[in-house]
Design an enzyme around this catalytic site. Structure first.
Site, short mmCIF file in Angstrom:
data_model
loop_
_atom_site.label_atom_id
_atom_site.label_comp_id
_atom_site.label_asym_id
_atom_site.label_seq_id
_atom_site.Cartn_x
_atom_site.Cartn_y
_atom_site.Cartn_z
N HIS A 271 3.73 -2.68 -10.32
CA HIS A 271 4.79 -2.19 -10.73
C HIS A 271 5.79 -2.93 -10.05
O HIS A 271 7.16 -3.57 -9.63
CB HIS A 271 5.97 -1.46 -10.60
N ASP A 334 2.15 3.81 -7.18
CA ASP A 334 1.85 4.54 -8.26
C ASP A 334 1.20 3.07 -8.94
O ASP A 334 2.04 1.85 -9.29
CB ASP A 334 2.78 5.30 -8.73
N GLU A 335 0.28 3.90 -10.08
CA GLU A 335 -0.35 3.12 -11.39
C GLU A 335 -0.54 2.03 -11.00
O GLU A 335 -0.25 0.68 -11.24
CB GLU A 335 0.57 3.04 -12.07
N ALA A 336 -1.19 1.52 -9.77
CA ALA A 336 -1.77 -0.20 -9.30
C ALA A 336 -2.87 -0.45 -10.24
O ALA A 336 -3.96 -0.63 -8.82
CB ALA A 336 -1.93 -0.13 -8.20
N ALA A 337 -2.94 -0.57 -10.97
CA ALA A 337 -3.98 -0.50 -11.47
C ALA A 337 -4.54 -1.93 -11.70
O ALA A 337 -5.67 -1.98 -12.12
CB ALA A 337 -4.18 -0.35 -13.34
#
Length: 526
Positions: A271, A334-337
């Protein structure tokens, strides 16, 4: 009028009059909407009405305060002056009759935020051990006043307050609301308006999501391009915006005066496109990507192998820590793909230590439990299942949790398939769904003692105005607030929906353009 705003109005059969303009009086039938001890939200620990007893606020009513309670008394008096037209002076306690705000004589066990409220024919007395408790008692008193007491201009009255005693204190110490100002920027006045709405329901933490792929919203002196470049746009390509450090201090001060603690979030390592676009050196390849105005997630990552990245985090978090008197800095996580799992855990471990070196505790989305949480780190659960073995293991090892399950608490989720704003990836959330769970027993194998509290996030990919915030937050925000404050033994949907419905006329008077859920019987004047 744009199409989306028209849809909001049509879809909800919304508030007949969304604001009560200065000089406009409420019709007698609406002004007479009954308030009582059984209409308070969140539900008090104990509420004992005194049948037939009423105290009337009149032109001779004064507010009397103990030392340390003067500012609370002044805010109450200012509100009453605005709506009643009475002088409502504030004077030192003791005083005869009127409203007394006392930091003595409270019963044992109330803690820092509890209070006792007594209404007799001779006056109103709020007692607490700490100023925060008095402030909470005043918010309850507001709900016992006629709804027109919250009007922006003088109303005809009368101003009765039902008699009885309330003894009250919170279940959880952390009762939060998150506002995403990164996807769309909200100016200082809009944030302060939201704070005023939060305190009515005894929410005591405001989590500000200050950075994301689409925007960076806080000026950092050591990295000025973050705000001037990274903050220059928003979802959909709007103009963006950012808070100067003076702006941020104003928000923090405004919140603190109302006993709300600000938790700033700088999301990392994902993000982060706004930051990566602002400084090419933060990218592993040294090339700055363009600014991003879409809504996809998981594509960006700080370069975890560069030492400059940790200098960046140290300087950003150092400036934020100096501006933030509260105990927490939120690091997202979060959401650290786009970050390799091993790199992610090493990064989170180091980021935690940097925050701790600045004297603050970390809050992170529950993904940070994949690393090794420091004893002071708090994990914020945002999942949609009732089982998470990684979070469970962290909790059993001492990590405290903030409960924000997305399919219960995310205020940007649509109410139903016809809701014109919001998203639905976590499901549809009407009021009964938001209310119908126990934060202390939600995650399998996680004891209530591991839960620090609850938080209702409001993401803003589709929200651009305060009217949008109103529509998505109300009436669900008070439901989450009650889960955080009230003993779970008081939680009963049938009783709650009646108490929640009683808030409708007050919201109308306050100019809160809320969603008229069909699950609630809204009384006249709503």
């Amino acid at each position: 009028m744009n199409v989306r705003r028209l849809l909001v109005i049509l879809a909800a059969a919304l508030v007949p009059v969304s604001t009560l303009a200065p000089g406009l009086s409420v019709a007698p039938a609406e002004a007479a909407t009954a308030v009582s001890f059984t209409s308070v939200v969140p539900a008090p620990v104990t509420a004992t009405p005194a049948a037939g007893v009423t105290y009337a606020i009149t032109s001779s009513t004064a507010v009397h305060t103990d030392p340390g309670a003067e500012a609370i008394g002044e805010r109450l008096a200012a509100q009453l002056r605005r709506s009643t037209g009475y002088p409502i002076p504030v004077a030192p306690a003791p005083g005869a009759g009127g409203v007394s705000l006392l930091l003595s004589g409270a019963p044992a066990g109330l803690g820092a935020e509890g209070y006792q409220l007594d209404v007799t024919a001779g006056g109103i007395v709020v007692r607490a051990d700490r100023p925060a408790g008095l402030a909470n008692g005043v918010q309850t008193l507001r709900q016992l006043l006629p709804v027109t007491a919250d009007a922006p201009a003088v109303q005809p009255g009368p101003w009765p307050v039902p008699g009885g005693r309330i003894v009250d204190y919170p279940r959880f110490g952390y009762r939060g609301a998150m506002l995403d100002v990164a996807r769309h920027f909200f100016p200082v006045a809009a944030v302060e308006r939201y704070i005023d709405q939060l305190v009515l329901y005894k929410i005591n933490y405001l989590h500000l999501h200050l950075s994301d792929d689409q925007g960076w919203r806080i000026a950092i002196n050591s990295w000025p391009n973050l705000a001037t470049h990274g903050g220059s746009t928003a979802v959909g390509g709007g103009p963006g915006g950012y808070y100067t450090q003076a702006d941020y201090r104003e928000i923090v001060s405004y919140a603190a005066a109302r006993f709300v603690t600000v938790v700033p979030e700088i999301d990392m390592p994902g993000h982060t496109n706004a930051a990566l676009s602002s400084y090419a050196a933060l990218n592993c390849d040294g090339v700055a990507p363009p600014l991003y105005t879409g809504t996809e997630v998981g594509f960006s990552s700080l370069c975890t192998s560069k030492e400059l990245t940790y200098t960046f985090i140290d300087q950003v978090m150092g400036e934020l820590a100096a501006l933030t008197p509260g105990p927490y800095l939120h690091i997202g996580g979060d959401e650290a793909a786009s970050t390799a799992p091993a790199d992610y855990t090493a990064f989170i471990d180091r980021a935690q230590r940097i925050v701790a070196a600045h004297g603050k505790a970390v809050i992170g989305w529950h993904d940070v439990a994949k690393a090794t949480p420091l004893p002071s780190t708090v994990a914020q659960f945002w999942g949609t299942t009732t089982r998470d073995d990684t979070v469970k293991a962290a909790a059993l090892n001492g990590t405290k949790l903030i409960m924000s399950p997305a399919n219960r608490t995310y205020l940007d989720m649509k109410y139903n398939s016809r809701t014109p704003l919001g998203q639905n990836w976590a499901g549809y959330i009407d009021v009964k769904t938001a209310y119908g769970w126990d934060p202390g027993a939600y995650l399998s194998g996680v004891p209530s003692s591991a839960v620090a509290g609850v938080e209702a996030p409001l993401w803003t990919e589709t929200l651009t105005t305060s009217a949008d915030l109103d529509y998505m937050a109300f009436p669900r925000l008070p439901a989450i607030a009650e889960l955080g404050w009230s003993p779970y033994s008081t939680h009963d949907w049938t009783a709650f929906k009646q108490r929640l419905g009683a808030q409708g006329p007050r919201w109308r008077v306050m100019g809160v353009g809320y969603y008229h859920s069909t699950q609630i019987s809204w009384p006249g004047g709503s």
